[in-house]
Design a protein around this motif. Structure first.
Motif, PDB file in Angstrom:
ATOM      1  N   GLY A   1       1.197  -1.365  -0.046  1.00  0.00           N
ATOM      2  CA  GLY A   1       0.032  -0.117  -0.021  1.00  0.00           C
ATOM      3  C   GLY A   1       0.875   0.901   0.262  1.00  0.00           C
ATOM      4  O   GLY A   1       0.491   2.440  -0.783  1.00  0.00           O
ATOM      5  N   ALA A   2       2.021   1.467   0.409  1.00  0.00           N
ATOM      6  CA  ALA A   2       2.848   2.541   0.822  1.00  0.00           C
ATOM      7  C   ALA A   2       3.348   2.755  -0.627  1.00  0.00           C
ATOM      8  O   ALA A   2       3.479   4.193  -1.376  1.00  0.00           O
ATOM      9  CB  ALA A   2       3.921   2.657   1.638  1.00  0.00           C
ATOM     10  N   ALA A   3       3.610   1.118  -1.532  1.00  0.00           N
ATOM     11  CA  ALA A   3       4.490   1.629  -2.667  1.00  0.00           C
ATOM     12  C   ALA A   3       3.536   2.860  -3.276  1.00  0.00           C
ATOM     13  O   ALA A   3       3.801   3.146  -4.269  1.00  0.00           O
ATOM     14  CB  ALA A   3       4.620   0.063  -2.896  1.00  0.00           C
ATOM     15  N   LEU A   4       2.392   1.603  -3.554  1.00  0.00           N
ATOM     16  CA  LEU A   4       1.210   2.572  -4.460  1.00  0.00           C
ATOM     17  C   LEU A   4       0.662   3.690  -4.281  1.00  0.00           C
ATOM     18  O   LEU A   4       1.052   4.711  -4.799  1.00  0.00           O
ATOM     19  CB  LEU A   4       0.098   1.922  -3.847  1.00  0.00           C
ATOM     20  N   PHE A   5       1.606   4.249  -2.589  1.00  0.00           N
ATOM     21  CA  PHE A   5       1.155   5.513  -2.154  1.00  0.00           C
ATOM     22  C   PHE A   5       1.854   6.212  -3.006  1.00  0.00           C
ATOM     23  O   PHE A   5       1.469   6.928  -3.473  1.00  0.00           O
ATOM     24  CB  PHE A   5       0.750   5.767  -0.820  1.00  0.00           C
ATOM     25  N   ALA A   6       3.116   5.842  -3.002  1.00  0.00           N
ATOM     26  CA  ALA A   6       4.181   6.543  -3.441  1.00  0.00           C
ATOM     27  C   ALA A   6       3.830   6.795  -4.862  1.00  0.00           C
ATOM     28  O   ALA A   6       4.051   7.566  -5.409  1.00  0.00           O
ATOM     29  CB  ALA A   6       5.375   5.701  -3.485  1.00  0.00           C
ATOM     30  N   GLN A   7       3.993   6.141  -5.723  1.00  0.00           N
ATOM     31  CA  GLN A   7       3.390   6.049  -7.236  1.00  0.00           C
ATOM     32  C   GLN A   7       1.930   7.237  -7.155  1.00  0.00           C
ATOM     33  O   GLN A   7       1.789   7.970  -7.996  1.00  0.00           O
ATOM     34  CB  GLN A   7       2.469   4.473  -7.623  1.00  0.00           C
ATOM     35  N   LYS A   8       0.746   7.061  -6.634  1.00  0.00           N
ATOM     36  CA  LYS A   8       0.196   8.541  -6.339  1.00  0.00           C
ATOM     37  C   LYS A   8       0.653   9.433  -6.482  1.00  0.00           C
ATOM     38  O   LYS A   8       0.289  10.264  -7.165  1.00  0.00           O
ATOM     39  CB  LYS A   8      -1.184   7.909  -5.585  1.00  0.00           C
ATOM     40  N   LEU A   9       1.540   9.388  -6.036  1.00  0.00           N
ATOM     41  CA  LEU A   9       2.394  11.003  -4.692  1.00  0.00           C
ATOM     42  C   LEU A   9       3.221  11.419  -6.550  1.00  0.00           C
ATOM     43  O   LEU A   9       3.118  12.606  -7.184  1.00  0.00           O
ATOM     44  CB  LEU A   9       3.335  10.352  -3.967  1.00  0.00           C
TER      45      LEU A   9
END
Length: 574
Positions: free
Chosen positions: A361-369
């Motif tokens: 989830g943190a990786a996906l959030f990084a991608q979102k940013l």
């Protein structure tokens, strides 16, 4: 080296007992990167040495608990993040929790980089119940490890490591990968050293935290400790001196390794045996039933925290939820599911990849940013190229409404830049991740009964960013100054007692001479999405102003940070 490594979206679950790192691949899927020992998770154990440049992290360090003195093995450091007085000493060298955590991060990044390419940016997770001190310490650990974040601070020109609460990260992954319909979910996150329970709203458009509870000193370690106590009680029958074991760090380290292994066996079998030698051999058999009996008070504590959180949620208007997501390795214990089923009959309970969901989830959030920033940049470029410079700077939501064709082009260009499927960019761009504050923030002030209390301005579970302005009044004629003592607490009430809160900062507002008692002073608190609290005090008649950011006394000093950075950079971390 993969072609997409230049734009890696990396997430790190910095855990109390185990940590995990993930990235988003060229297909838009989050993938956990194994360490050099082949494990999906890395023990959060650091082996120091008399040579400050030789640091061992992970599986090897954990195995050395039985062979090295306690001063050279550091574990469970996450529980000490943000604590001013916690320091670990080796040969006169002081190590703060931020530095120890930086070694863990450096090990994971080093191992992952050998497989996916250089890593310079990451989103790091923390328990939802972490306050300002702990979040700042987590971000500082990332900085010491050589990591930056994905958002540029225009004021400082720094990309500070982005921090996201663990339950929010897990729910973000769930929402993107697994959500069936719009759901309200309760994330029950029992890790090795911390427990969070969070109510979240998960939709196709957003993941919004609604209410938070937990205890960052409650986790699987406590289950281990209770089993170890039981084993030593039984070992007395074999002539083993339990007090001597507690005093011998290597013997205790050996016992804890065996106890943890027995606990894992009990997740699948009804019985496990702990063979332990301390001068004499003790062979202690423990049943799952006995283990559950020993640890019932700890499990009950998690249920009590769930009830407290749900009571707070009901006060905010959230009276029901659709599903329970289990996160954290300790949720594998059968007692957890069984107890939740009894407490919440009829509510579906789902394992959400307990060891990996947070990092993914943190990786996906990084991608979102990354995607959000690039889409915004592309939108501005399109407006400038087409002679509409005045519209540059509009938010994605504004442009979606008025110029959907601009958004489509911007997303297409972003997908091409990051070598991602356009569908992935469309799915993630602009998707809201709503966080809330896990603490209340207020100031010391005299109430109507002229008694010094804490007046909470921003209260627990407030949506972020939050901004509150409240008027206070001078207490005496010709008062020379107003002292702003800023307090943090876990309580929702507008007014609480001093002993129920913790002082985190202090500032003094000079006042003009001759002010009568009762002169107004406006206090403003601004709490941003990263948990940074800014304050402003203004005396209305003279417009005297004081403002600043919270600089807590627990924060690592500049001198300590410089020394830690030198050691981390010089260290050979393996």
């Amino acid at each position: 080296m993969p072609e997409e490594s230049k734009f890696l979206a990396v997430g790190i679950d910095l855990g109390t007992t185990y940590s995990c790192i993930a990235y988003v691949d060229s297909y838009g899927k989050p993938v956990v990167v194994k360490n050099c020992e082949g494990g999906s998770t890395t023990p959060s154990v650091v082996q120091l040495s008399h040579d400050p440049n030789e640091i061992v992290v992970g599986t090897v360090a954990k195995g050395e608990k039985a062979n090295l003195p306690g001063e050279l093995i550091v574990e469970f450091v996450k529980r000490s993040m943000g604590k001013e007085n916690w320091k670990h000493m080796v040969d006169g060298r002081e190590y703060r929790a931020e530095e120890i955590s930086a070694y863990i991060l450096k090990k994971m990044v080093k191992d992952a980089a050998e497989q996916i390419g250089p890593i310079t940016q990451a989103v790091i997770t923390c328990p939802a119940y972490f306050g300002i001190n702990e979040r700042e310490a987590t971000a500082q650990a990332g900085t010491l490890a050589g990591l930056q974040g994905y958002i540029l601070d225009a004021a400082t020109g720094i990309r500070k490591c982005n921090i996201i609460p663990e339950p929010t990260a897990a729910a973000f992954y769930y929402g993107l990968a697994k959500a069936r319909d719009n759901e309200t979910v309760m994330v029950y996150d029992l890790g090795g050293g911390t427990f969070d329970v969070t109510l979240l709203e998960v939709t196709k458009e957003a993941v919004n935290a609604l209410c938070i509870g937990g205890d960052h000193e409650l986790g699987g370690k406590d289950w281990d400790d209770l089993m170890a106590n039981y084993v030593l009680d039984c070992a007395r029958e074999s002539g083993i001196d339990s007090e001597a074991v507690y005093s011998d760090s290597m013997a205790l380290g050996d016992l804890m390794l065996r106890v943890e292994e027995a606990k894992k066996i009990l997740t699948a079998k009804e019985k496990a045996t702990v063979n332990f030698t301390f001068g004499k051999l003790a062979r202690v058999e423990i049943s799952r039933q006995k283990f559950d009996e020993l640890t019932a008070p700890k499990l009950d504590r998690t249920i009590l925290l769930c009830r407290d959180m749900l009571k707070e949620a009901a006060g905010l208007g959230y009276t029901a939820f659709d599903r329970i997501l289990l996160v954290g390795g300790s949720t594998r214990m059968p007692q957890v599911r069984r107890r939740l089923e009894a407490e919440f009959p009829g509510i579906p309970i789902e394992f959400n990849e307990p060891d990996e969901a947070v990092a993914k989830g943190a990786a996906l959030f990084a991608q979102k940013l990354m995607v959000d920033e690039q889409v915004q940049r592309e939108i501005d470029t399109i407006f400038q190229r087409t002679g509409r410079s005045a519209e540059a700077g509009k938010s994605l939501e504004e442009v979606k409404e008025a110029n959907p064709e601009v958004v489509r082009e911007a997303m297409k260009n972003t997908a091409a830049r990051f070598s991602l499927p356009t569908q992935q960019v469309e799915m993630i761009a602009g998707r809201e991740v709503g966080d809330i504050t896990s603490k209340s923030f207020g100031i010391q002030a005299y109430n109507a009964q002229d008694r010094l209390t804490v007046a909470n301005l921003i209260r627990k579970n407030a949506k972020l960013p939050a901004s509150v302005t409240q008027s206070f009044f001078t207490r005496a004629d010709s008062q020379a100054s107003a002292e702003l003592t800023i307090m943090e607490s876990k309580l929702l009430d507008e007014e609480i007692e001093l002993v129920q809160a913790q002082e985190i900062s202090k500032a003094v507002l000079p006042l003009p001479s001759g002010l009568p008692a009762g002169s107004p002073i406006e206090i403003t608190f601004d709490l941003d999405r990263s948990g940074l609290l800014k304050f402003r005090g203004c005396e209305i008649t003279s417009n005297n102003l004081i403002e600043g950011e919270i600089q807590t006394t627990a924060k690592i000093s500049e001198a300590e940070a410089t020394m830690a950075l030198q050691r981390v950079n010089a260290a050979n971390v393996s």
